[in-house]
Scaffold this active site. Structure first.
Site, PDB file in Angstrom:
ATOM      1  N   GLY A 103       0.841  -1.209   0.000  1.00 38.23           N
ATOM      2  CA  GLY A 103       0.000   0.000   0.000  1.00 38.23           C
ATOM      3  C   GLY A 103       0.871   1.252   0.000  1.00 38.23           C
ATOM      4  O   GLY A 103       0.594   2.230  -0.714  1.00 38.23           O
ATOM      5  N   ALA A 115      11.118 -10.087   0.193  1.00 37.97           N
ATOM      6  CA  ALA A 115      12.019 -11.216   0.454  1.00 37.97           C
ATOM      7  C   ALA A 115      11.205 -12.484   0.635  1.00 37.97           C
ATOM      8  O   ALA A 115      10.665 -12.757   1.704  1.00 37.97           O
ATOM      9  CB  ALA A 115      12.841 -10.942   1.708  1.00 37.97           C
ATOM     10  N   TYR A 146       5.446 -20.165   8.263  1.00 34.71           N
ATOM     11  CA  TYR A 146       6.439 -19.376   7.523  1.00 34.71           C
ATOM     12  C   TYR A 146       6.235 -19.558   6.015  1.00 34.71           C
ATOM     13  O   TYR A 146       6.126 -18.586   5.266  1.00 34.71           O
ATOM     14  CB  TYR A 146       7.833 -19.839   7.933  1.00 34.71           C
ATOM     15  CG  TYR A 146       8.986 -19.080   7.305  1.00 34.71           C
ATOM     16  CD1 TYR A 146       9.227 -17.745   7.630  1.00 34.71           C
ATOM     17  CD2 TYR A 146       9.855 -19.708   6.413  1.00 34.71           C
ATOM     18  CE1 TYR A 146      10.312 -17.060   7.076  1.00 34.71           C
ATOM     19  CE2 TYR A 146      10.933 -19.031   5.862  1.00 34.71           C
ATOM     20  CZ  TYR A 146      11.161 -17.705   6.199  1.00 34.71           C
ATOM     21  OH  TYR A 146      12.224 -17.036   5.653  1.00 34.71           O
TER      22      TYR A 146
END
Ligand SMILES: NC(=O)c1ccc[n+]([C@@H]2O[C@H](COP(=O)([O-])OP(=O)(O)OC[C@H]3O[C@@H](n4cnc5c(N)ncnc54)[C@H](O)[C@@H]3O)[C@@H](O)[C@H]2O)c1
Length: 312
Positions: A103, A115, A146
């Site tokens: 945003g 990343a 994750y």
């Protein structure tokens, strides 16, 4: 002067990125909430007028006054120990944090690089892993918090590119090592080094035949820099393709440190990937990038860093 926001600035990779962008003549805004990072990694930058630091959680709304040319999203717990301890924060920073930074990129007209990780390939059935491989991830396994956060990160980043026309870059990072890693972060290299340096036996999971490939941090940072400035918006693997089994790696560390310790074996953690090796053809062809530091050289520098860190 171009201005870059680096989220996760006080972490291992974020702090090396701050150094590189300062060296390249950028004005750098570092942002971190110190969940797993340490201000020591960037304290040398505080006196510089071209460096600013914001203590902020990027999973909450992010406001940065002034222009931004680039945003690098490196905020997230990254080692298994960290994300198993902080599953909700990990999911939030990969999803809400990425949404907030996208945003901000849209508002500022900035280019954003996120990343991602080789973990999006899960326990891969394709070897080596090319960017076209979709992965083999268990969404409800312990590593799912994750892996799925990063897969969502890639998805929403592509959506912002396709729907809002935001300039986006996605890097899939394979295991990286070097100075400023935390000795106790649970990843294989710091674990082996700290065990060897403190007179403990080295613990290898399973029979140690599982492979990894290790990229030295300055090579990774160079790949990130090149990808950011390229015009390629699809994911690119960056890592060192030289593969080694964890048992051989433990033996290498024992030799390097001159340690007298033994190797002991422990049960393999659930969903531990058996093989990991990047196919880096894309990075070579599109970015003219290849790793330059071999393992012997990188491990020596890292060993010197850990030895000093332990003596402090
Ligand atoms: N190191 C690797 O080998 C590797 C491999 C693949 C991907 N990555 C990715 O690279 C990035 C950096 O990894 P690292 O190894 O430097 O880990 P790290 O833990 O050293 O650094 C992460 C940094 O992000 C900060 N952070 C975490 N949550 C935050 C939040 N909500 N708001 C603001 N800051 C927050 C932490 O305090 C820390 O300083 C992560 O996104 C990770 O997933 C790293």
């Amino acid at each position: 002067m171009k201005r870059v926001l680096i989220a996760g600035a006080a972490g291992f990779l974020g702090s090396h990125l701050c150094d590189r962008f300062i060296k390249e003549g950028y004005s750098v805004v570092g942002m971190d909430n110190l969940l797993t990072g340490n201000l020591k990694n960037i304290e040398h930058l505080f006196p510089l007028p071209q460096f600013e630091y914001y203590h902020h959680d990027v999973s909450k709304f992010v406001h940065v006054p002034g222009k931004l040319d680039y945003i690098l999203h490196f905020a997230s717990p990254a080692s298994p120990i960290d994300y198993l301890k902080m599953p909700i924060q990990t999911l939030k920073v990969g999803s809400l944090g990425t949404h907030n930074l996208l945003g901000l990129a849209k508002e500022k007209g900035a280019r954003i690089l996120v990343a991602s990780t080789s973990e999006v390939y899960g326990d891969p059935t394709v070897h080596p892993q090319t960017e076209e491989y979709w992965g083999n991830v268990n969404p409800i396994g312990p590593r799912g918090v994750y892996d799925e956060a990063k897969r969502f990160m890639e998805s929403i980043t592509m959506a912002y590119h396709n729907f809002h026309g935001v300039e986006t870059r996605i890097i899939r990072i394979f295991n990286t090592y070097g100075p400023r890693m935390r000795l106790n972060d649970g990843r294989a290299l710091p674990a082996f080094m700290s065990q060897a340096l403190t007179g403990q036996d080295l613990t290898v999971f399973g029979d140690g035949s599982q492979t990894r490939s290790f990229c030295y941090v300055s090579d990774l940072v160079d790949g990130i820099y090149r990808l950011l400035l390229s015009d390629y918006h699809l994911p690119v693997n960056i890592g060192n393709p030289v593969e080694i089994s964890l048992l051989e790696f433990a033996e290498e560390i024992i030799k390097l440190t001159g340690s007298k310790q033994k190797i002991i074996f422990q049960a393999l953690p659930k969903d531990d990937p058996k093989q990991r090796k990047p196919d880096i053809t894309k990075a070579q062809e599109l970015l003219g990038w290849s790793p330059k530091i071999d393992r012997a050289e990188g491990l020596k520098i890292t060993y010197d860093y850990f030895k000093e860190a332990l003596n402090k």
